[in-house]
Design a protein around this motif. Structure first.
Motif: not given
Lengths: 369, 473
Positions: B58-67, B120-125, B159-164, B263-267
């Protein structure tokens, strides 16, 4: 002129060395490829023989085992380990029996003091899969030098818990040790499985030592607790409450998450000041609180999430609150969450695709069409 | 007098060139040797698998593959299909169609039954305007259809769309092996609190046959240019990066295959859309940010997970690619020039950045100058021909030595090229490289520098042909 001669000599030596290295490289490539092909052939026929032999009595297999070459024995060892990881019950017991005939347990125990870390870890993993007797003292003696070996030893205690006294407490202590080295994801999983249900030595250990652990470790402990089922009505989690005021927002958020499995305890629900958490300046803490409220559910969760979707200033946290509210109460009308209208529409639109339904979008005035 | 001045100039130039030459090759030799030693010593550790079910953790982190995808109609379906069969339990695929003018979007619609999320996605990308977002009902596949903004902009959208908690940036023209996601995530599993970024190996897909999304036969292509790139990839992108990672100085995680903590790349504000080598610029900025914040971290190169990518097979396309890489490197070094040589930034400041400046940038230019200067001096009569020839022989031998060592490293470690005939070819091209490919690269470096000074920020077109098909020689 002298420099030219020197340069010429250097060039000549380099070219000779290059040629030699190239020849060695090609030779090595040829030899390694040959070895790999032989090993693959060995693997095929050893696997076939294994399937024939595994159901036979040990005495009947003796001559087969004795006749194996070193390479075949190595292949057989890796196959036995592979199947021990996959199988359970009677089938597994047969492979354990074969492992004993191959003396894998004794070899693994000897490797507990091997020099390369990889060999020691491999040995502990092998012992986890076997029924070769190993004492807790022997584990303490050989496996506490590094976080990796402590984690592997803790896993062994989990896998063979019936054979040890207080395996959960001992393994938990091994995993956390002095609380200075964060756990790997594998260690977290082991810690979680050791502390699920009625027995949770982690809570007792934390109560006694949390002030000495570093922040990363404490966060991980909170994360593990969040993922466990806590059934002891008297388990003390007093030590969690001060963490809600820690200066590190990530730790505060982790601490919030750690309250998740205690929602069934009225004393905890009454004591935890959720409204104060919802006013935390860090969005990550508020988001964790929304997740907690979603898990706890109930009228309080509904009320507070409804308020959050109207007032939360952070987009991501607000989306999380909306998701939480939607999971508790899927039929909340958009009129009730006008400030989070776009989040409401998004969540419903996503759901419509996943469920194959048509999406009913709300009218601009805010009421559902 | 002029003859004396000329001879003095030749002498000084020779000393400088020789010094640079020794510096460049000894640095690469050291890094390569360290990398081989490190890989060999880690073999047992890498083979160790903790007991327990990986997929049930359960502790495996989820990953978003961005292409990010721009005009990738020939390869996008195969690429995404390969992504859907990865051996990792928790991931989603986010294809960002960056305003393609070909049939990229249509190819995806046809293959994956995408449906529009009517909202529309409710977060500004922080990217160019989003036209539409689509989702596949049967899988975790999302398509973000947006206005063209460039690769960095497209990556920011994902990067800003995903919640992973983690995202993996890969190129649309890359084919990732089934076990590679699990392998590249490993440092995030063993050191979850410190690891912020990992990079995997990029290998050349030309000459490789693929079946069901994985390589069935790996061999060198017939194209000479691609063969040169194959040896270059082994030296610089495989062992070179392993060595740099070993000493905590990895400054490039290839945009074709990198895994990052969301989170760090968004920072740090995501990718710089002004940079044409956004991958290098991001990692340098990441190092600086975390060092300045005094946060312990790891940026690691993981050599065994592989992504296969199509290498340019024409000189024209390769030249555009290398031109862009060099301009991008110049831009990144200029942007972060205040960190170069500064102990405040640890090994990155005192070794990593200076290495890229002195060896990869200035060194390449000096090398190029040498290829011009030697014949000029010779024709002007100020250079001893025997000395020149001897110097050339040493230069070729030293340059080839590093690459030959890299090929040896390949045989001693992962052996993707396992045919001894291919190894022999790689060795031969290691020597040829010094007299053909490297001078050409130095020439490209000079052109790129001139382009950079003149303000060129273009990407250049990179035509695709698809996987498993040999490109024209």
């Amino acid at each position: 002129m002298e420099s030219t001669i020197l340069l010429a000599w250097i060039g000549a030596i380099l070219f000779i060395f290059l040629t030699a290295l190239s020849l060695v490289t090609v030779g090595l490539s040829w030899w390694t490829r040959r070895q790999e092909r032989l090993e693959e052939q060995d693997r095929q026929h050893v696997r076939d023989e294994l399937f024939e032999q595994i159901d036979r009595e040990p005495q009947a297999r003796e001559s087969w085992i004795a006749g194996l070459s070193d390479r075949e024995r190595a292949v057989l060892t890796s196959l036995v380990e592979h199947y021990l990881r996959l199988l359970s019950g009677q089938e597994r017991a047969r492979y354990q029996e074969l492992a004993a005939e191959l003396a894998l347990g004794a070899r693994a125990e000897a490797d507990l003091t091997a020099d390369p870390l990889g060999d020691r870890l491999q040995a502990i993993a092998m012992l986890s899969l076997l029924d070769h007797p190993i004492s807790h003292d022997r584990l303490e003696e050989t496996c506490v030098r590094s976080q990796e070996t402590r984690e592997a030893a803790a896993r062994l205690l989990l896998e063979r818990r019936e054979e040890f006294e207080q395996p959960a407490a001992r393994a938990t202590r091994l995993l956390l040790w002095e609380g200075t080295e964060p756990l790997s994801v594998y260690g977290l999983e082991t810690l979680s499985r050791l502390n699920a249900g009625e027995e949770s030595p982690l809570l007792d250990l934390a109560a006694e030592h949390v002030s000495k652990w570093n922040t990363a470790v404490v966060s991980q402990v909170c994360l593990v607790i969040e993922h466990t089922e806590q059934l002891d009505p008297g388990a003390s989690i007093d030590w969690l409450f001060p963490l809600l005021e820690h200066s590190d927002p990530e730790l505060r958020a982790a601490a919030v998450g750690a309250f998740t499995p205690f929602g069934w305890r009225e004393d905890i629900r009454n004591r935890l000041d959720v409204r104060s958490l919802l006013a935390d300046p860090a969005p990550v803490v508020r988001k964790a609180t929304y997740a907690l409220l979603t898990e706890w559910g109930g009228s309080l969760g509904h009320e507070l999430l409804l308020r959050a979707v109207r007032t939360e200033p952070n987009d991501r946290a607000r989306l999380a609150a909306m998701r939480g509210l939607h999971s508790i109460e899927p039929n909340v009308p958009v009129s009730a969450v006008e400030a989070s209208r776009s989040a409401w529409i998004w969540i419903h639109a996503e759901q419509a695709i996943l469920e194959g339904d048509a999406l009913e979008l709300p009218e601009p005035t805010g009421s559902v069409a | 007098m002029f003859e004396t001045i000329g001879q003095s100039f030749v002498f000084v130039f020779t000393i400088v060139a020789l010094s640079y030459f020794l510096l460049v090759n000894s640095t690469y030799l050291t890094l390569t040797g360290m990398a081989i030693g490190h890989l060999r010593s880690r073999r047992d550790l890498d083979a160790y698998e903790p007991v327990g079910s990986f997929t049930a953790n359960d502790f495996l982190p989820g990953i978003a593959i961005v292409v990010p995808a721009y005009n990738e109609e020939h390869v996008i379906v195969e690429s995404v299909s390969a992504l859907r069969s990865l051996e990792y339990p928790f991931y989603e695929i986010i294809v960002v169609n960056d305003g393609s003018t070909d049939g990229t979007r249509e190819a995806l619609f046809e293959a994956f039954e995408l449906q529009s999320i009517d909202a529309s996605y409710p977060i500004d990308l922080p990217c160019e305007p989003i036209d539409e977002i689509y989702r596949s009902p049967a899988s975790d596949l999302v398509l973000i259809d947006k206005a063209n903004g460039g690769k960095a902009d497209a990556l920011n959208a994902g990067l800003y769309f995903t919640e992973q908690p983690l995202y993996c940036a890969i190129d649309a023209d890359s084919l990732i092996e089934r076990g590679s996601l699990r392998e590249i995530v490993e440092p995030f599993l063993t050191e979850p609190t410190k690891t912020v970024a990992t990079g995997g190996s990029v290998r050349i897909a030309n000459g490789v046959s693929f079946a069901k999304g994985k390589p069935s036969t790996v061999s060198l292509p017939g194209n000479h240019l691609v063969r040169f790139q194959a040896v270059e990839y082994l030296r610089a992108f495989f062992l070179g990066r392993t060595g740099l990672s070993r000493i905590g100085s990895l400054l490039i995680i290839s945009g074709a295959f990198g895994l990052f903590k969301t989170s760090v790349i968004r920072e740090i504000g995501g990718y710089d859309t002004e940079s044409i080598t956004e991958d290098m610029e991001l990692v340098v900025r990441l190092h600086r940010y975390l060092i300045e914040a005094d946060r312990p971290y790891e940026v690691t190169f993981v050599p065994h997970p592989i992504v296969w990518t199509e290498a340019p097979s024409s000189l024209d396309v390769l030249s555009r690619q290398r031109n862009r890489w060099f301009r991008g490197m110049l831009g990144t070094l200029l942007k972060h020039r205040d960190a170069i040589g500064r102990p405040r930034y640890g090994i990155v400041g005192v070794f990593g950045l200076p290495m890229f400046l002195i060896i990869e940038t200035i060194g390449r230019l000096i090398e190029g100058a040498g290829y011009v200067a030697i014949p000029v001096f010779f024709l002007a009569g100020v250079l001893d021909p025997v000395f020149a020839i001897a110097f050339l022989v040493v230069a070729i031998a030293l340059g080839a030595f590093v690459t030959v060592l890299a090929v040896t490293g390949e045989v001693l470690t992962y052996r993707r090229y396992d045919d001894p005939r291919d190894i022999a070819l790689l060795l031969w091209y290691s020597v040829l490289e010094s007299v053909t490919y490297r001078p050409w690269r130095a020439f490209v470096a000079w052109r790129a520098t001139l382009s950079y000074v003149l303000g060129d920020k273009s990407w250049g077109a990179m035509p695709r042909t698809g996987f498993g098909r040999e490109t024209k020689d």
